[in-house]
Design an enzyme around this catalytic site. Structure first.
Site: not given
Lengths: 408, 266
Positions: B49, B60
């Site tokens: 990824e 995040d």
């Protein structure tokens, strides 16, 4: 794009929660889908529930202090020699700004949801201060996220939050202002959404937060409608409602009940320092649509889609985006938007504070700047009402530093 | 024809182990290092990824924010991200690459233009953090047309009914978020509980390739090895951060960790 009549502005979205097919929506991580759905269902039930409405009205009256005064600014009107200038002195509400409406409603909702812990973001510190006040009143634990830069420049409000027993979390990422505080608060909510109720401090973020906030601040125009009719016998033919816009919560509330009248809406964004390229005025300066904090809106950004830096003397307006509701009002041509510079806002603060018994904070001073600019060009039969939605006390340090002395 | 992502899972199933999926941010700690990292870790990782950084991320944690910040400071642009993928694919044509990020960058680039770039550079899949079901349906369909997997996420808060719908509308791989957290939080749920939830999802459809992510480290990866795949991201970003601070080579440090992770689950 058109505003529908007979439907509340906050409800004029499609099935994807988009206003005018372009603004708003729920661009959120999967984790928040369920909490947001739950909150959406709960709120749609509560706003139809008589008991909840009377609870809200009771607290607005006894706790917030309704109605806030509606006064004519005689000296300012005489000095400028044009339109009649009035102020809706929302800063007289408990705590000193309109943020108390949203904070109170969120606490009532949190109680109904069985949550014991409430978190929120703040820029100018008013949203945080009010949330900490309301949380204390309603017996909720409270945590406030605030940019480190804002903590420094809005000291009085930070002190108030701490006094109310809230934990103030300094946000040190990015520009260390409101945009980062909202991000950090959302991240905190992602991690704790099972136990924590989130109160976004303005009409921004995922749709439900826009709705709750604008529904709460609508109290301002409910009061104003009665006050205007009392004063003039009817709604004046030529009426301008001028309000500052950062996230846009006070303007949304100030205009709501006047949506289907002839009143002209003028939103004043933060133009930033004169001669500076930086500003916080996405509507005035033609920013493109982008996604910020879960909603599509006009937002200051670069070509790639990275959110841009902003600058404004007023922490409460220092935000790169703007409520999807205002994007909708702009594109539907129901409201028009302009900006005032830091310097214009300071001058307006000074003039109003000198001449009148009110002292607007730097946010509504942006709106006063536009009123001062317009009034002399208008006839005395025309009426301007400015929403004085915050008190200057929190800006004492900045004002002293910029003007040499602080008057109130 | 099976996608490269599906083939990668097939290979891992044959070897009776989960797929090791890595997440690094494109351009961290530089464009060239980012490519070197991918080249190096692809020896042990099964699927890569690659994050395209955004400066206002709402899901995040600190480590990935740090990586994104470093990459953006170095001036990483979407076109660079595609360049990195293109160069990587030249030498590793069969290793699947999944781009991960926030929707605004795609919105500004234009959905069709973005997908065209994905196709040309060899991107195999996409994870868009803030484009949930059902709002993502149109975009997911566009991806499918281009043979790019649109990978959806499931969270502990996702209702069963919703899981069924998401799974029905899924391609090749589904990502289960282990706990209520931003990326890289400390694992606050027991591995046993996570695997239990995981198995319940698999019961809805046993054929899907379901991977687990968020909070996975070298310390706990072994306890989750019954999954089809495991994603490690924040730990890797942290290694890059530490390497930069100690003026060490992030490529070698990362590779050591990937090797270790692979051994834990093999």
């Amino acid at each position: 794009m058109k505003i529908k009549k007979g439907v509340s502005l906050i409800d004029q979205h499609d099935k994807n929660f988009m206003y005018g097919g372009k603004f708003g929506g729920n661009f959120i991580p999967e984790t928040l889908k369920k909490p947001i759905d739950d909150l959406t269902k709960l709120f749609s039930k509560l706003r139809r529930e008589k008991k909840f409405l009377s609870e809200r009205d009771y607290h607005f009256q006894t706790y917030v202090g309704a109605p806030t005064p509606f006064i004519k600014l005689e000296n300012l009107t005489d000095r400028l020699g044009g339109a009649q200038i009035y102020a809706k002195v929302v800063s007289e509400a408990n705590g000193g700004a309109h943020k108390i409406y949203n904070a109170t409603v969120h606490c009532l909702i949190a109680k109904r949801a069985g949550k014991k812990f409430i978190v929120g973001d703040t820029g100018a510190g008013y949203a945080g201060k009010m949330l900490s006040m309301a949380a204390k009143k309603f017996g909720l634990k409270c945590k406030i996220f605030m940019g480190a830069k804002d903590i420094k420049r809005q000291r009085p409000n930070v002190e108030a939050m701490k006094k109310n027993g809230a934990e103030v979390v300094p946000v040190t990422t990015g520009s260390q202002t409101l945009v980062d505080a909202v991000s950090e608060c959302m991240r905190y909510w992602v991690s704790n959404c099972d136990l924590v109720h989130n109160c976004i401090g303005s009409t921004v973020g995922p749709n439900i937060f826009i709705k709750i906030c604008a529904w709460s601040t609508a109290q301002i125009s409910r009061e104003l409608m009665i006050q205007v009719k009392d004063e003039f016998g009817k709604i004046p033919k030529k009426l301008k409602l001028i309000n500052c816009v950062g996230g846009g919560s006070s303007a949304a509330g100030f205009w709501n009940e006047f949506m289907n009248t002839n009143a002209e809406f003028i939103g004043v964004e933060a133009g930033g320092p004169k001669n500076s390229k930086l500003h916080a005025a996405p509507l005035t300066n033609g920013s493109k649509i982008g996604i910020l904090h879960g909603a599509a809106q006009y937002v200051i950004q670069d070509k790639e889609g990275q959110i841009g830096s902003t600058e404004s003397i007023s922490a409460g307006l220092d935000y790169p985006g703007i409520s999807p509701l205002h994007c909708f009002l702009k594109d539907a041509k129901r409201a028009r938007y302009t900006s005032a510079s830091d310097e214009d806002a300071l001058k307006a603060y000074e003039l109003v504070s000198k001449l009148e018994n009110i002292s607007p904070s730097l946010e509504p001073s942006h709106a006063f700047a536009e009123a001062i600019r317009l009034a002399p060009k208008l006839k005395s039969s025309e009426v301007i009402i400015v929403n004085s939605c915050g008190d200057s006390l929190k800006d004492k340090d900045i004002i002293k530093q910029r003007l040499g002395s602080y008057i109130r | 024809m099976k996608s490269k992502i599906a083939l990668a899972f097939d290979r891992c199933k044959k070897e009776k182990r989960p797929a090791l999926i890595t997440y690094t941010v494109a351009g961290d700690n530089s464009k060239s290092n980012s490519l070197k990292i991918l080249n190096k870790i692809s020896q042990h990782a099964d699927i890569l990824e690659l994050g395209f950084p955004h400066n206002t991320p709402i899901a995040d944690g600190g480590q990935i924010q740090g990586s994104s910040y470093r990459a953006l400071k170095k001036g990483i642009k979407l076109k660079d991200v595609f360049q990195i993928v293109k160069k990587f694919k030249k030498t590793n044509p069969n290793k699947p690459i999944i781009l991960m990020g926030y929707f605004n960058l795609i919105y500004q680039c234009g959905e069709n233009n973005f997908l065209k770039n994905c196709k040309e550079s060899g991107v195999d899949g996409l994870i868009i953090v803030d484009l949930p079901y059902p709002e993502n349906k149109l975009f997911a369909r566009k991806c499918k047309k281009k043979f790019i997997s649109f990978i959806q996420l499931l969270a502990p808060t996702t209702t069963k009914n919703r899981m069924r719908q998401i799974i029905r509308d899924s391609h090749d791989m589904i990502y289960y978020i282990s706990m209520l957290s931003t990326t890289g939080g400390k694992l606050k749920v027991s591995s046993k509980k996570i695997i239990k939830n995981y198995n319940n999802i698999k019961k809805i459809n046993n054929k899907i390739n379901l991977v687990i992510g968020f909070g996975i480290t070298d310390k706990n990866i072994r306890s989750l090895k019954s999954a089809n795949g495991l994603v490690v991201g924040s730990l890797l970003c942290k290694i890059i951060t530490n390497s930069v601070q100690k003026r060490q080579n992030p490529v070698t440090n990362l590779n050591k960790m990937i090797y270790k992770l692979k051994k834990e689950i093999s």
